[in-house]
Write an enzyme that holds these catalytic residues in place. Structure first.
Site, PDB file in Angstrom:
ATOM      1  N   ASN A 193     -19.167  59.756  13.305  1.00  0.00           N
ATOM      2  CA  ASN A 193     -17.842  60.389  13.138  1.00  0.00           C
ATOM      3  C   ASN A 193     -16.758  59.341  12.976  1.00  0.00           C
ATOM      4  O   ASN A 193     -15.818  59.522  12.199  1.00  0.00           O
ATOM      5  CB  ASN A 193     -17.523  61.304  14.319  1.00  0.00           C
ATOM      6  CG  ASN A 193     -18.145  62.672  14.160  1.00  0.00           C
ATOM      7  OD1 ASN A 193     -17.716  63.455  13.317  1.00  0.00           O
ATOM      8  ND2 ASN A 193     -19.184  62.954  14.934  1.00  0.00           N
ATOM      9  N   MET A 232     -18.666  59.425  25.711  1.00  0.00           N
ATOM     10  CA  MET A 232     -19.496  60.070  26.739  1.00  0.00           C
ATOM     11  C   MET A 232     -18.920  60.042  28.158  1.00  0.00           C
ATOM     12  O   MET A 232     -19.624  60.357  29.107  1.00  0.00           O
ATOM     13  CB  MET A 232     -20.901  59.460  26.737  1.00  0.00           C
ATOM     14  CG  MET A 232     -21.665  59.667  25.454  1.00  0.00           C
ATOM     15  SD  MET A 232     -21.750  61.417  24.956  1.00  0.00           S
ATOM     16  CE  MET A 232     -22.981  61.999  26.130  1.00  0.00           C
ATOM     17  N   LEU A 258     -12.496  61.863  30.823  1.00  0.00           N
ATOM     18  CA  LEU A 258     -11.212  61.250  31.181  1.00  0.00           C
ATOM     19  C   LEU A 258     -10.580  62.020  32.342  1.00  0.00           C
ATOM     20  O   LEU A 258     -10.725  63.246  32.438  1.00  0.00           O
ATOM     21  CB  LEU A 258     -10.276  61.260  29.969  1.00  0.00           C
ATOM     22  CG  LEU A 258     -10.743  60.403  28.780  1.00  0.00           C
ATOM     23  CD1 LEU A 258      -9.956  60.740  27.514  1.00  0.00           C
ATOM     24  CD2 LEU A 258     -10.627  58.908  29.090  1.00  0.00           C
ATOM     25  N   ASN A 274     -10.865  65.961  20.266  1.00  0.00           N
ATOM     26  CA  ASN A 274     -12.301  65.739  20.424  1.00  0.00           C
ATOM     27  C   ASN A 274     -13.050  66.579  19.401  1.00  0.00           C
ATOM     28  O   ASN A 274     -12.546  67.600  18.934  1.00  0.00           O
ATOM     29  CB  ASN A 274     -12.739  66.149  21.840  1.00  0.00           C
ATOM     30  CG  ASN A 274     -14.213  65.883  22.081  1.00  0.00           C
ATOM     31  OD1 ASN A 274     -14.753  64.853  21.634  1.00  0.00           O
ATOM     32  ND2 ASN A 274     -14.894  66.780  22.774  1.00  0.00           N
ATOM     33  N   HIS A 288     -16.712  68.587  18.994  1.00  0.00           N
ATOM     34  CA  HIS A 288     -17.836  69.065  19.811  1.00  0.00           C
ATOM     35  C   HIS A 288     -18.813  69.821  18.907  1.00  0.00           C
ATOM     36  O   HIS A 288     -18.395  70.633  18.085  1.00  0.00           O
ATOM     37  CB  HIS A 288     -17.304  69.988  20.921  1.00  0.00           C
ATOM     38  CG  HIS A 288     -18.375  70.435  21.848  1.00  0.00           C
ATOM     39  ND1 HIS A 288     -18.892  69.625  22.837  1.00  0.00           N
ATOM     40  CD2 HIS A 288     -19.078  71.597  21.919  1.00  0.00           C
ATOM     41  CE1 HIS A 288     -19.840  70.270  23.480  1.00  0.00           C
ATOM     42  NE2 HIS A 288     -19.973  71.463  22.949  1.00  0.00           N
ATOM     43  N   ASP A 344     -14.215  70.492  27.296  1.00  0.00           N
ATOM     44  CA  ASP A 344     -14.407  71.201  26.024  1.00  0.00           C
ATOM     45  C   ASP A 344     -13.665  72.539  25.971  1.00  0.00           C
ATOM     46  O   ASP A 344     -14.151  73.499  25.359  1.00  0.00           O
ATOM     47  CB  ASP A 344     -15.911  71.432  25.749  1.00  0.00           C
ATOM     48  CG  ASP A 344     -16.680  70.124  25.655  1.00  0.00           C
ATOM     49  OD1 ASP A 344     -16.100  69.126  25.198  1.00  0.00           O
ATOM     50  OD2 ASP A 344     -17.855  70.101  26.059  1.00  0.00           O
TER      51      ASP A 344
HETATM   52  C1  GRF Z   1     -21.395  64.272  17.681  1.00  0.00           C
HETATM   53  O1  GRF Z   1     -22.330  65.292  17.508  1.00  0.00           O
HETATM   54  C2  GRF Z   1     -20.137  64.801  18.364  1.00  0.00           C
HETATM   55  O2  GRF Z   1     -19.847  66.117  18.029  1.00  0.00           O
HETATM   56  C3  GRF Z   1     -20.505  64.711  19.820  1.00  0.00           C
HETATM   57  O3  GRF Z   1     -21.260  63.526  19.935  1.00  0.00           O
HETATM   58  C4  GRF Z   1     -21.878  63.228  18.683  1.00  0.00           C
HETATM   59  C5  GRF Z   1     -21.442  61.843  18.315  1.00  0.00           C
HETATM   60  O4  GRF Z   1     -22.071  61.371  17.160  1.00  0.00           O
HETATM   61  N1  GRF Z   1     -19.316  64.757  20.644  1.00  0.00           N
HETATM   62  P1  GRF Z   1     -21.535  60.044  16.447  1.00  0.00           P
HETATM   63  O5  GRF Z   1     -21.528  58.936  17.502  1.00  0.00           O
HETATM   64  O6  GRF Z   1     -20.164  60.320  15.925  1.00  0.00           O
HETATM   65  O7  GRF Z   1     -22.535  59.769  15.354  1.00  0.00           O
END
Ligand code: GRF
Length: 194
Positions: A22, A95, A98, A112, A114, A150
């Site tokens: 991402n 991960m 906060l 964020n 999700h 979330d």
């Molecule tokens: C993604 O699926 C995101 O939605 C979730 O963690 C994953 C992260 O993937 N929160 P990346 O590190 O962006 O490849």
């Protein structure tokens, strides 16, 4: 809500913990001339995060905070963000949770992504749970971060069909592709109409 003035790009920090796909899509988006954001720095909880390779490749400043001592590290992160005049944080596979205190200081300025159709399937292992429950649809959500996991206000979602023969892995990979489109789109929605 994020308050912005003028046409200057929004100084953004992306927080990661792992693969960073991402992050990669956000960098691509930020590099477009018309993009409303500039990625000024990348924060990782892990020095070995694969995603940091994108920081190096694109010459973006990065720093690692392990969050082992959460109070101390959050204070240092805040100082670092202020020093770099950051006004938006994009969590992307970050991960750590906060603290309320930290979120309050950046109120309405933390986003964020999700991998589920929130409010369904908050937390971890979303795809496994979706498959187990034989859901017909799943997807991904970009939302504001508030003090509940979330559960912040939803900015945008993308819904996809779960196929009969989908596994958690195949579903995750189809949704991930949509995440890479949705996060930039949500940023566009937030900032283009200012
Ligand atoms: C993604 O699926 C995101 O939605 C979730 O963690 C994953 C992260 O993937 N929160 P990346 O590190 O962006 O490849």
């Amino acid at each position: 809500m994020v308050k912005l003035t003028g046409k200057t790009k929004v100084k953004t920090a992306v927080f990661i913990s792992g693969r960073g796909s991402n992050l990669k899509s956000l960098i691509k988006f930020a590099n477009l001339k018309k993009s409303p954001i500039q990625i000024k720095l990348i924060l990782s909880t892990n020095i070995r995060a694969k995603g940091l390779s994108f920081a190096r490749k694109h010459n973006i400043k990065y720093k690692t905070f392990k969050f082992e001592d959460k109070t101390r590290d959050e204070m240092n992160v805040l100082k670092y963000l202020n020093k770099n005049e950051i006004s938006l944080i994009c969590l992307a596979g970050f991960m750590k949770i906060l603290s309320i205190n930290f979120i309050k200081k950046f109120n309405g300025k933390i986003l964020n992504i999700h991998p589920s159709l929130l409010p369904k399937y908050k937390g971890l292992n979303t795809h496994q749970r979706v498959i187990k429950n034989k859901e017909k649809f799943s997807g991904c959500t970009v939302h504001f971060v508030n003090s509940r996991l979330d559960a912040g206000k939803i900015i945008m979602q993308k819904k996809i069909k779960v196929k009969k023969n989908d596994t958690a892995k195949s579903l995750a990979s189809r949704i991930l592709k949509q995440e890479h489109v949705l996060y930039p789109k949500a940023l566009g929605k937030l900032f283009f109409n200012r």
